[in-house]
Design an enzyme around this catalytic site. Sequence first.
Site, PDB file in Angstrom:
ATOM      1  NE  ARG A  42       8.576   7.915   5.631  1.00 27.45           N
ATOM      2  CZ  ARG A  42       7.398   7.977   5.021  1.00 27.45           C
ATOM      3  NH1 ARG A  42       6.555   8.961   5.268  1.00 27.45           N
ATOM      4  NH2 ARG A  42       7.020   7.039   4.162  1.00 27.45           N
TER       5      ARG A  42
ATOM      6  CD  GLU B  55       7.396   8.697  -2.283  1.00 31.26           C
ATOM      7  OE1 GLU B  55       8.093   7.676  -2.155  1.00 31.26           O
ATOM      8  OE2 GLU B  55       6.221   8.767  -1.886  1.00 31.26           O
TER       9      GLU B  55
ATOM     10  NE  ARG C 226       9.013  11.046   2.273  1.00 33.60           N
ATOM     11  CZ  ARG C 226       8.858   9.812   1.805  1.00 33.60           C
ATOM     12  NH1 ARG C 226       9.686   8.854   2.172  1.00 33.60           N
ATOM     13  NH2 ARG C 226       7.889   9.540   0.929  1.00 33.60           N
TER      14      ARG C 226
ATOM     15  CB  CYS D  16       2.939   8.765  -2.349  1.00 31.11           C
ATOM     16  SG  CYS D  16       2.012   7.221  -2.195  1.00 31.11           S
TER      17      CYS D  16
ATOM     18  CB  THR E 235       0.669   5.987   1.130  1.00 28.08           C
ATOM     19  OG1 THR E 235       1.988   6.384   0.706  1.00 28.08           O
ATOM     20  CG2 THR E 235       0.013   5.122   0.075  1.00 28.08           C
TER      21      THR E 235
ATOM     22  NE  ARG F 235       8.455   3.759   6.330  1.00 32.31           N
ATOM     23  CZ  ARG F 235       9.065   2.613   6.631  1.00 32.31           C
ATOM     24  NH1 ARG F 235       8.408   1.639   7.259  1.00 32.31           N
ATOM     25  NH2 ARG F 235      10.336   2.429   6.321  1.00 32.31           N
TER      26      ARG F 235
ATOM     27  NE  ARG G 129       6.934   0.613   3.930  1.00 24.83           N
ATOM     28  CZ  ARG G 129       7.022   1.883   3.488  1.00 24.83           C
ATOM     29  NH1 ARG G 129       8.206   2.405   3.197  1.00 24.83           N
ATOM     30  NH2 ARG G 129       5.954   2.647   3.356  1.00 24.83           N
TER      31      ARG G 129
ATOM     32  CD  GLU H 115       7.152   1.788  -0.775  1.00 28.56           C
ATOM     33  OE1 GLU H 115       7.911   2.718  -1.035  1.00 28.56           O
ATOM     34  OE2 GLU H 115       5.953   1.898  -0.639  1.00 28.56           O
TER      35      GLU H 115
END
Length: 387
Positions: free
Chosen positions: A157, A256, A260, A302, A304, A311, A340, A345
């Site tokens: 993703r 988020e 995505r 975020c 990260t 990811r 994870r 998460e």
Amino acid sequence: MLIPPQGRLRCGVFFRQTQSVIVRHYAKKGKEVDKATLAEMEKQYQKFANTSSKSLLKKHLTKEIFDKLKTRTTPSFNSTLLHCINSGMCNPDSGVGIYAPDAESYKVFGAIFDPIIEEYHRGFKKTDKHPESCYGSGKDFANLDPDNAFIVSTRVRCGRSVQGYPFNPCLTEQQYAELEYKLCSALHSLEGEYYGSYMPLAGMDKQMQQKLIDDHFLFKEGDRFLEAAGASRFWPNGRGIFFNKKRNFLVWVNEEDHIRIISMEKGGDLGRVYDRMIGGVEALGKKVKFSRDERLGFLTFCPTNLGTSIRASVHIKLPKLNENKEKMQKLADKYHLQVRGTSGEHSEAKGGVHDISNKRRMGLTEYEAIKEMHDGIKALIKAECNA
Ligand code: ADP
Ligand code: DAR
């Protein structure tokens, strides 16, 4: 004046007070951080400083940096330090603890973002520049588990933000609707293997929603970290999921990040999953202008997820390594992998299935991020076979 966040905010009395401050905050349009917000921030910071939090926010937000940043606001959306750090202060068990309410925050509050980015992305300094995108080809990556002995499924993703829009805490209800409309139109223009349909979260049958979450397609609701970061306002309006016909290409809208882009399938054929994601990102990139910073790469809510925001993960069963959590973590650290739980998460592993993915997303190309994950997973499988 916008109604304050509807999300169920979990910071007890403390957060209700902050909440009322944030209410005034969202509505206010001024360059100054008002006295009530400042007082609240000070109070929260004092409490946070006394916690045993192990987050990167706790480690790097010294009193000196706090005092330097607490009166600043971003020029376009008047975001404050409270917008950035509220989640980490309300959730001391955060791993990172900070989000950017808008793109400018990464510069205005760079004194706290830069050291956190450097540590999370293994040495990406504030003087470093994220490389230009280079996806390469999935054909370079052989199936990680051709005998299907260990890997249940593979997922790749990336996140994208739409140029001209701020991130969750600053989006108006109207902007959520605009983003959903724009992204929906782009998604419904996809052809070939990407052809599919969008399902808004608003009005979705609850049983179907839970099944999609349980089947690892749809994002969870009520994430307390995202709620405290101001990402649940007007929920579920403007949120939803797009599926292609085979349900191996999905797109999340306004969870988020604005978007995505996800490719996933059973088994360990990382190359095929990766190629499918590349095709989807490139097709959407022709219809939507993504927000990309010269130095930070693709911008996300975020830190990260900055840079490539890639990811690549496997759901994998490693029964022998599962017996020795320390050894698994040591190997994961060596190969820059993140472990994870089965539901993503902040979840636990069920039935011995872990979600293991690349940790680094910045300071390397998309191809290098995938290679790092590929090599790490191969090493874990080898260690499992030799255990
Ligand atoms: P993200 O990957 O977007 O950061 P999460 O870690 O929360 O988000 O994972 C989102 C969902 O994707 C979760 O339901 C998780 O179980 C699922 N998921 C992640 N990796 C895989 C995988 N390799 N196979 C199947 N589902 C996966
Ligand atoms: N709750 C945050 C998440 C950090 C990374 N994951 C994201 N962005 N989904 C934490 O600090 O733990």
